[in-house]
Design a protein around this motif. Structure first.
Motif, PDB file in Angstrom:
ATOM      1  N   VAL A 141       0.112  20.068 -33.580  1.00  0.00           N
ATOM      2  CA  VAL A 141       0.136  18.713 -34.004  1.00  0.00           C
ATOM      3  C   VAL A 141       1.133  18.572 -35.185  1.00  0.00           C
ATOM      4  O   VAL A 141       1.774  17.419 -35.272  1.00  0.00           O
ATOM      5  CB  VAL A 141      -1.163  18.526 -34.695  1.00  0.00           C
ATOM      6  N   ALA A 142       1.332  19.446 -36.142  1.00  0.00           N
ATOM      7  CA  ALA A 142       2.428  19.264 -37.061  1.00  0.00           C
ATOM      8  C   ALA A 142       3.574  19.248 -36.561  1.00  0.00           C
ATOM      9  O   ALA A 142       4.500  18.383 -37.069  1.00  0.00           O
ATOM     10  CB  ALA A 142       2.166  20.447 -38.071  1.00  0.00           C
ATOM     11  N   ILE A 143       3.943  19.999 -35.418  1.00  0.00           N
ATOM     12  CA  ILE A 143       5.292  19.842 -34.797  1.00  0.00           C
ATOM     13  C   ILE A 143       5.446  18.364 -34.039  1.00  0.00           C
ATOM     14  O   ILE A 143       6.448  17.712 -34.412  1.00  0.00           O
ATOM     15  CB  ILE A 143       5.622  20.933 -33.750  1.00  0.00           C
ATOM     16  N   ALA A 144       4.291  17.926 -33.653  1.00  0.00           N
ATOM     17  CA  ALA A 144       4.467  16.528 -33.065  1.00  0.00           C
ATOM     18  C   ALA A 144       4.839  15.683 -34.002  1.00  0.00           C
ATOM     19  O   ALA A 144       5.585  14.492 -33.914  1.00  0.00           O
ATOM     20  CB  ALA A 144       3.077  16.297 -32.180  1.00  0.00           C
ATOM     21  N   ALA A 145       3.981  15.670 -35.323  1.00  0.00           N
ATOM     22  CA  ALA A 145       4.258  14.780 -36.257  1.00  0.00           C
ATOM     23  C   ALA A 145       5.820  14.650 -36.610  1.00  0.00           C
ATOM     24  O   ALA A 145       6.548  13.905 -37.228  1.00  0.00           O
ATOM     25  CB  ALA A 145       3.402  15.066 -37.399  1.00  0.00           C
ATOM     26  N   ARG A 146       6.271  15.994 -36.821  1.00  0.00           N
ATOM     27  CA  ARG A 146       7.854  16.237 -37.316  1.00  0.00           C
ATOM     28  C   ARG A 146       8.684  15.424 -36.185  1.00  0.00           C
ATOM     29  O   ARG A 146       9.559  14.923 -36.663  1.00  0.00           O
ATOM     30  CB  ARG A 146       8.180  17.431 -37.392  1.00  0.00           C
ATOM     31  N   GLU A 147       8.293  15.669 -34.965  1.00  0.00           N
ATOM     32  CA  GLU A 147       9.267  15.118 -33.934  1.00  0.00           C
ATOM     33  C   GLU A 147       9.029  13.510 -33.851  1.00  0.00           C
ATOM     34  O   GLU A 147      10.211  12.809 -33.732  1.00  0.00           O
ATOM     35  CB  GLU A 147       8.823  15.522 -32.458  1.00  0.00           C
ATOM     36  N   ALA A 148       7.875  13.036 -34.189  1.00  0.00           N
ATOM     37  CA  ALA A 148       7.868  11.486 -34.293  1.00  0.00           C
ATOM     38  C   ALA A 148       8.401  10.975 -35.304  1.00  0.00           C
ATOM     39  O   ALA A 148       8.692   9.763 -35.549  1.00  0.00           O
ATOM     40  CB  ALA A 148       6.276  11.297 -34.091  1.00  0.00           C
ATOM     41  N   HIS A 149       8.607  11.655 -36.679  1.00  0.00           N
ATOM     42  CA  HIS A 149       9.050  11.019 -37.554  1.00  0.00           C
ATOM     43  C   HIS A 149      10.202  11.712 -38.355  1.00  0.00           C
ATOM     44  O   HIS A 149      10.038  12.924 -38.447  1.00  0.00           O
ATOM     45  CB  HIS A 149       7.588  10.963 -38.647  1.00  0.00           C
ATOM     46  N   GLN A 150      10.948  11.192 -38.962  1.00  0.00           N
ATOM     47  CA  GLN A 150      12.476  11.853 -39.666  1.00  0.00           C
ATOM     48  C   GLN A 150      11.535  12.357 -41.020  1.00  0.00           C
ATOM     49  O   GLN A 150      11.887  13.384 -41.337  1.00  0.00           O
ATOM     50  CB  GLN A 150      13.307  10.944 -39.950  1.00  0.00           C
ATOM     51  N   ASP A 151      10.729  11.585 -41.679  1.00  0.00           N
ATOM     52  CA  ASP A 151      10.175  11.851 -42.795  1.00  0.00           C
ATOM     53  C   ASP A 151       9.054  10.679 -43.243  1.00  0.00           C
ATOM     54  O   ASP A 151       9.407   9.548 -43.071  1.00  0.00           O
ATOM     55  CB  ASP A 151      11.019  11.841 -43.773  1.00  0.00           C
ATOM     56  N   PRO A 152       7.667  11.059 -43.587  1.00  0.00           N
ATOM     57  CA  PRO A 152       7.418  12.357 -43.817  1.00  0.00           C
ATOM     58  C   PRO A 152       6.478  12.854 -42.746  1.00  0.00           C
ATOM     59  O   PRO A 152       6.239  12.294 -41.738  1.00  0.00           O
ATOM     60  CB  PRO A 152       6.534  12.029 -45.103  1.00  0.00           C
ATOM     61  N   ASP A 153       6.063  14.241 -42.729  1.00  0.00           N
ATOM     62  CA  ASP A 153       4.890  14.641 -41.783  1.00  0.00           C
ATOM     63  C   ASP A 153       3.835  14.084 -42.205  1.00  0.00           C
ATOM     64  O   ASP A 153       3.346  13.305 -43.246  1.00  0.00           O
ATOM     65  CB  ASP A 153       4.774  16.221 -42.141  1.00  0.00           C
ATOM     66  N   LEU A 162      -7.487  17.039 -37.615  1.00  0.00           N
ATOM     67  CA  LEU A 162      -7.234  16.624 -36.020  1.00  0.00           C
ATOM     68  C   LEU A 162      -7.264  17.874 -35.190  1.00  0.00           C
ATOM     69  O   LEU A 162      -7.779  17.858 -34.116  1.00  0.00           O
ATOM     70  CB  LEU A 162      -5.947  16.053 -35.880  1.00  0.00           C
ATOM     71  N   ALA A 163      -6.756  19.193 -35.841  1.00  0.00           N
ATOM     72  CA  ALA A 163      -6.968  20.269 -34.983  1.00  0.00           C
ATOM     73  C   ALA A 163      -8.357  20.626 -34.472  1.00  0.00           C
ATOM     74  O   ALA A 163      -8.727  21.040 -33.610  1.00  0.00           O
ATOM     75  CB  ALA A 163      -6.081  21.452 -35.661  1.00  0.00           C
ATOM     76  N   GLU A 164      -9.212  20.764 -35.771  1.00  0.00           N
ATOM     77  CA  GLU A 164     -10.501  20.918 -35.959  1.00  0.00           C
ATOM     78  C   GLU A 164     -11.200  20.161 -34.681  1.00  0.00           C
ATOM     79  O   GLU A 164     -12.071  20.571 -33.825  1.00  0.00           O
ATOM     80  CB  GLU A 164     -11.294  20.855 -37.161  1.00  0.00           C
ATOM     81  N   LEU A 200      -3.748  10.266 -30.592  1.00  0.00           N
ATOM     82  CA  LEU A 200      -2.622  10.925 -31.250  1.00  0.00           C
ATOM     83  C   LEU A 200      -1.159  10.238 -31.199  1.00  0.00           C
ATOM     84  O   LEU A 200      -0.428  10.167 -32.090  1.00  0.00           O
ATOM     85  CB  LEU A 200      -2.573  12.164 -30.846  1.00  0.00           C
ATOM     86  N   GLY A 201      -0.960   9.618 -30.097  1.00  0.00           N
ATOM     87  CA  GLY A 201       0.176   9.135 -29.725  1.00  0.00           C
ATOM     88  C   GLY A 201       0.402   7.693 -30.405  1.00  0.00           C
ATOM     89  O   GLY A 201       1.489   7.625 -31.152  1.00  0.00           O
ATOM     90  N   ASN A 202      -0.370   7.137 -30.761  1.00  0.00           N
ATOM     91  CA  ASN A 202      -0.560   6.079 -31.598  1.00  0.00           C
ATOM     92  C   ASN A 202      -0.378   6.470 -33.170  1.00  0.00           C
ATOM     93  O   ASN A 202       0.510   5.889 -33.999  1.00  0.00           O
ATOM     94  CB  ASN A 202      -1.574   5.015 -31.362  1.00  0.00           C
ATOM     95  N   LEU A 203      -1.071   7.397 -33.512  1.00  0.00           N
ATOM     96  CA  LEU A 203      -0.942   7.876 -34.792  1.00  0.00           C
ATOM     97  C   LEU A 203       0.726   8.486 -35.084  1.00  0.00           C
ATOM     98  O   LEU A 203       0.932   8.324 -36.205  1.00  0.00           O
ATOM     99  CB  LEU A 203      -1.956   9.026 -35.037  1.00  0.00           C
TER     100      LEU A 203
END
Length: 214
Positions: A141-153, A162-164, A200-203
């Protein structure tokens, strides 16, 4: 001349044979009801040999939990290719998880149902496996967030939550799928992706749901 001597089975092979039988019996009947006599009979060995190799019923059950937990976590890790996009990594991880739990229903029953309901130390063994899977999903999930946003996570506590949620939902869905005739691992993984990734995609795109002010 006497007849040829039967070749002895290596201890490691014999022990795995006992564990295979134990997982089947524990998974179908539960820890309390399962007997060492049943396990020995299914393994094709004497009950004293089971005790010689694995000491006690408690130790045998613990060995089953550890082996099956390691097999499940390894299956999930092996199913994910780090060079693929985030949604494909999550899909592959879910597919590996549901395929493994479908192929080994007694093992999943041992891990998800029986080990959790008989207290320590069994519950602790399963908790350690679950923590490892949650940590792996957290990284996805953290990697997905980094890929989606230049900054921030995404905030760290939100990623962990989310993982839980994903792992908890996947666990429940695996149990349901194993009890529902005709449901395949691929169908189950698709259900989970439809449930999870749309949100998650929307997030990841910065589209958060927030409650209306009251």
């Amino acid at each position: 001349m006497g007849g040829a001597r039967t070749k002895r089975m290596p201890r490691a092979v014999r022990e795995q044979q006992m564990l295979d039988a134990a997982v089947q019996i524990f998974g179908r009947r539960g820890y309390m009801v399962a007997s060492m006599d049943e396990i020995a009979e299914l393994a094709g060995v004497s009950k004293p040999l089971v005790y010689l190799y694995l000491n006690s019923k408690e130790d045998l059950f613990t060995a089953c939990i550890r082996r099956e937990a390691a097999a499940l976590t390894e299956a999930v890790r092996a199913g994910v290719r780090p060079d693929l996009p985030a949604d494909r990594r999550l899909w592959d991880g879910l597919l590996a998880f549901f395929a493994h739990t479908a192929e080994h229903p007694e093992a999943w029953s041992v891990l998800h149902l029986h080990a959790r309901t008989h207290g320590e130390p069994f519950a602790a063994e399963v908790a350690a496996m679950r923590a490892e899977i949650v940590a792996f999903v957290t990284r996805l999930v953290a990697i997905a967030a980094r890929e989606a946003h230049q900054d921030p996570d995404l905030p760290e506590d939100e990623v962990a939550g989310l993982a839980e949620a994903l792992v908890g939902a996947a666990e429940s869905l695996a149990t349901w799928a194993n009890a529902t005739p005709g449901v395949t691992a691929r169908q189950t993984a698709g259900t989970m992706m439809n449930f999870a990734w749309a949100g998650l995609g929307n997030l990841m795109a910065g589209q958060r749901w927030v409650p209306e002010p009251t």
